[in-house]
Design an enzyme around this catalytic site. Structure first.
Site, short mmCIF file in Angstrom:
data_model
loop_
_atom_site.label_atom_id
_atom_site.label_comp_id
_atom_site.label_asym_id
_atom_site.label_seq_id
_atom_site.Cartn_x
_atom_site.Cartn_y
_atom_site.Cartn_z
CE LYS A 53 43.38 48.05 35.48
NZ LYS A 53 44.70 48.63 35.48
CD GLN A 97 48.09 48.44 34.65
OE1 GLN A 97 46.92 48.65 34.37
NE2 GLN A 97 48.47 48.12 35.87
CG ASP A 120 44.25 54.98 36.56
OD1 ASP A 120 43.71 54.14 37.29
OD2 ASP A 120 45.18 54.71 35.76
N1 GUN Z 1 49.37 50.01 38.44
C1 GUN Z 1 49.08 49.59 39.68
N2 GUN Z 1 47.92 50.14 40.10
C2 GUN Z 1 47.47 50.91 39.09
C3 GUN Z 1 46.31 51.73 38.91
O1 GUN Z 1 45.45 51.86 39.78
N3 GUN Z 1 46.23 52.37 37.73
C4 GUN Z 1 47.17 52.24 36.77
N4 GUN Z 1 46.99 52.92 35.65
N5 GUN Z 1 48.24 51.51 36.89
C5 GUN Z 1 48.39 50.85 38.05
#
Ligand code: GUN
Length: 284
Positions: A53, A97, A120
């Site tokens: 990211k 996350q 998200d």
């Molecule tokens: N962990 C696995 N996929 C995701 C996601 O799309 N967003 C977040 N915040 N954590 C994750």
């Protein structure tokens, strides 16, 4: 006939180029989109995702603020960080996350993210807006899957779609998004009886179970669009999806690869959501 491969790499590159252009337009208005990412603990997969990211932000001209917190961070401490980021006008997007360590309740943490910064799309407000057909920040993986589906030229309207998996992150919002696009949606999960037969009727099949090879060739309807959300380590140590690729590709009309498929689209959609959050802040 073998399926056409949906090229996630090329599609994600297109989306990121559009985001870069949007970021430049905002720069003219004196705004630099900024994404804050909170990582608690040292889950190796999460560390890899967060580093990705950070790179995506740099590529798109988005500012990133990475908060790497120790595994014993308390819920109160995490909520404190969130309150500070929520009040910071220079931060447009906030992502925590997942998964979080056991001492932290993910629902309470997600609910502490202001909906307009919820890139998200996981807050109850954004989930509710998605379900009720109101404009919202859409969860990145389902949004990426829909973009891949639409890239085939096939309209979901009136089609039979089967989503395998009912997680809050993928399965549920995927089903809501397909429904919003007029598909006839069935959600299957670990308790579903006759799962193979239901999958075999799907014109659109989305696999989000997290088990390598779960979708076998006989579960694929001839000509179907197969979207594989799984990111698993196979027995040979290589990345693989939830779909047994070679036999499924023999039957499908279109199929997404792993790697090079949904994962890259999820990342691109996060950049798009961050740009959107910054644009919304400017309009507010
Ligand atoms: N962990 C696995 N996929 C995701 C996601 O799309 N967003 C977040 N915040 N954590 C994750």
């Amino acid at each position: 006939m073998a399926a056409q491969i949906i090229d996630g790499k090329a599609l994600a590159a297109d989306i990121k180029a559009q985001v870069r252009a949007g970021v430049q337009q905002l720069a003219a208005a004196g705004v630099r989109p900024c994404l804050a990412v909170l990582l608690v603990g040292d889950d190796p997969a999460s560390a890899v995702y967060v580093a990705g990211k950070e790179r995506d932000c740099a590529e798109c001209g988005i500012q990133s603020r990475m908060l790497r917190l120790p595994a014993d961070t308390t819920q109160q401490q995490l909520l404190g960080h969130l309150a500070r980021l929520a009040a910071d006008d220079e931060v447009h997007g906030i992502l925590v996350q997942l998964p979080l360590p056991a001492q932290i309740d993910p629902q309470q943490v997600i609910a502490a993210i202001p909906p307009h910064k919820d890139v998200d799309g996981f807050t109850p407000a954004n989930m509710g807006r998605l379900l009720t057909g109101q404009p919202c920040l859409v969860p990145c993986t389902p949004a990426g899957c829909l973009a891949m589906l639409k890239s085939t030229g096939l309209s979901p309207a009136g089609r039979r779609a089967v989503v395998v998996g009912r997680s809050n992150i993928v399965g549920k919002p995927m089903a809501a998004l397909l429904l919003a696009n007029d598909a006839t949606v069935t959600v299957c999960h670990s308790k579903t009886q006759g799962l193979a037969g239901l999958c075999a009727e799907a014109e659109i099949l989305v696999a989000a179970v997290g088990r390598p090879g779960f979708i076998t060739g006989d579960m694929v309807r001839p000509g179907a669009v197969v979207i594989d959300v799984g990111i698993n380590r196979g027995q040979n140590g290589k990345l693989c999806g939830d779909v047994d690729f070679a036999p499924a590709a023999q039957k499908a009309g279109f199929i997404t690869p792993v790697p090079g498929g949904v994962g890259l689209m999820t990342r691109a959609m996060l950049m798009q959501n961050t740009l959107r959050a910054a644009q919304m802040a400017l309009e507010a």
